[in-house]
Design a protein around this motif. Structure first.
Motif, PDB file in Angstrom:
ATOM      1  N   SER A 266       0.778  -1.179  -0.009  1.00 30.74           N
ATOM      2  CA  SER A 266      -0.144  -0.016  -0.003  1.00 30.74           C
ATOM      3  C   SER A 266       0.825   1.190  -0.031  1.00 30.74           C
ATOM      4  O   SER A 266       0.507   2.285  -0.590  1.00 30.74           O
ATOM      5  N   MET A 267       1.994   1.313   0.619  1.00 36.02           N
ATOM      6  CA  MET A 267       2.918   2.329   0.611  1.00 36.02           C
ATOM      7  C   MET A 267       3.581   2.652  -0.725  1.00 36.02           C
ATOM      8  O   MET A 267       3.903   3.791  -1.126  1.00 36.02           O
ATOM      9  N   GLU A 268       3.822   1.510  -1.251  1.00 36.11           N
ATOM     10  CA  GLU A 268       4.367   1.650  -2.635  1.00 36.11           C
ATOM     11  C   GLU A 268       3.193   2.261  -3.619  1.00 36.11           C
ATOM     12  O   GLU A 268       3.601   3.065  -4.719  1.00 36.11           O
ATOM     13  N   GLU A 269       2.004   1.775  -3.484  1.00 37.11           N
ATOM     14  CA  GLU A 269       1.051   2.369  -4.320  1.00 37.11           C
ATOM     15  C   GLU A 269       0.617   3.984  -4.238  1.00 37.11           C
ATOM     16  O   GLU A 269       0.561   4.801  -5.056  1.00 37.11           O
ATOM     17  N   VAL A 270       0.901   4.308  -2.653  1.00 39.75           N
ATOM     18  CA  VAL A 270       0.730   5.735  -2.471  1.00 39.75           C
ATOM     19  C   VAL A 270       1.774   6.511  -3.141  1.00 39.75           C
ATOM     20  O   VAL A 270       1.637   7.698  -3.845  1.00 39.75           O
ATOM     21  N   GLU A 271       3.145   6.053  -2.875  1.00 38.04           N
ATOM     22  CA  GLU A 271       4.332   6.748  -3.452  1.00 38.04           C
ATOM     23  C   GLU A 271       4.075   6.619  -5.190  1.00 38.04           C
ATOM     24  O   GLU A 271       4.565   7.807  -5.702  1.00 38.04           O
ATOM     25  N   LYS A 272       3.648   5.551  -5.869  1.00 39.08           N
ATOM     26  CA  LYS A 272       3.532   5.664  -7.120  1.00 39.08           C
ATOM     27  C   LYS A 272       2.371   6.772  -7.516  1.00 39.08           C
ATOM     28  O   LYS A 272       2.561   7.615  -8.501  1.00 39.08           O
ATOM     29  N   ARG A 273       1.394   6.961  -6.867  1.00 38.42           N
ATOM     30  CA  ARG A 273       0.504   8.036  -7.177  1.00 38.42           C
ATOM     31  C   ARG A 273       0.947   9.392  -6.801  1.00 38.42           C
ATOM     32  O   ARG A 273       0.798  10.241  -7.638  1.00 38.42           O
ATOM     33  N   TYR A 274       1.669   9.495  -5.910  1.00 37.99           N
ATOM     34  CA  TYR A 274       2.456  10.907  -5.641  1.00 37.99           C
ATOM     35  C   TYR A 274       3.247  11.142  -6.888  1.00 37.99           C
ATOM     36  O   TYR A 274       3.669  12.528  -7.286  1.00 37.99           O
ATOM     37  N   LYS A 275       4.156  10.348  -7.357  1.00 33.85           N
ATOM     38  CA  LYS A 275       5.183  10.433  -8.512  1.00 33.85           C
ATOM     39  C   LYS A 275       4.213  10.785  -9.512  1.00 33.85           C
ATOM     40  O   LYS A 275       4.808  11.607 -10.486  1.00 33.85           O
ATOM     41  N   ASP A 276       3.167  10.119  -9.754  1.00 26.87           N
ATOM     42  CA  ASP A 276       2.390  10.514 -11.056  1.00 26.87           C
ATOM     43  C   ASP A 276       1.712  11.878 -11.051  1.00 26.87           C
ATOM     44  O   ASP A 276       1.435  12.337 -12.104  1.00 26.87           O
TER      45      ASP A 276
END
Length: 129
Positions: free
Chosen positions: A118-128
């Motif tokens: 879930s942290m990796e998904e949040v990080e990916k959303r912030y990068k996008d």
């Protein structure tokens, strides 16, 4: 009485195998599939905690109400049988404890893997963004 200990032994062996599979390094896709499968299995396998607790209570009760075989009253065979029952109860109590600890370990590893995902998904959303 032996059947319940054999069941508990097989459950501990299965938990140990699952713990090894969860902790082996593997690709993210495979790891997420394994974690999701094990997470589905964790809920029904929660029965092991009360089962182990009941077995520990049974061991404690039998230990408190066991006839003591000390002194010159007992024969050698009675003393051997008494010591064998003591070792057997110690082994079974260790088995119950290991079953509970392995369940907790598997639960925590699955939770950590889900949290990381879930942290990796949040990080990916912030990068996008």
């Amino acid at each position: 009485m032996g059947l319940q200990w054999m069941i508990l032994t097989y459950v501990v062996a299965a938990e140990a195998a699952v713990a090894v599979v969860l902790t082996l390094p593997s690709p993210k896709a495979v790891k997420s599939r394994i974690v999701s499968l094990v997470s589905l299995i964790l809920q029904p396998s929660l029965f092991i905690i009360p089962f182990s607790a009941f077995q520990l209570l049974d061991i404690y009760w039998k230990n408190e109400h066991r006839l003591m075989c000390t002194g010159d009253v007992c024969t050698a065979s009675e003393r051997d049988r008494y010591e064998k029952s003591i070792y057997k109860s110690q082994r079974n109590s260790i088995l119950c404890t290991v079953a509970c600890l392995l369940y907790w370990f598997i639960y925590r590893v699955c939770k950590y893997c889900k949290d990381i995902q879930s942290m990796e998904e949040v990080e990916k959303r912030y990068k996008d963004q």
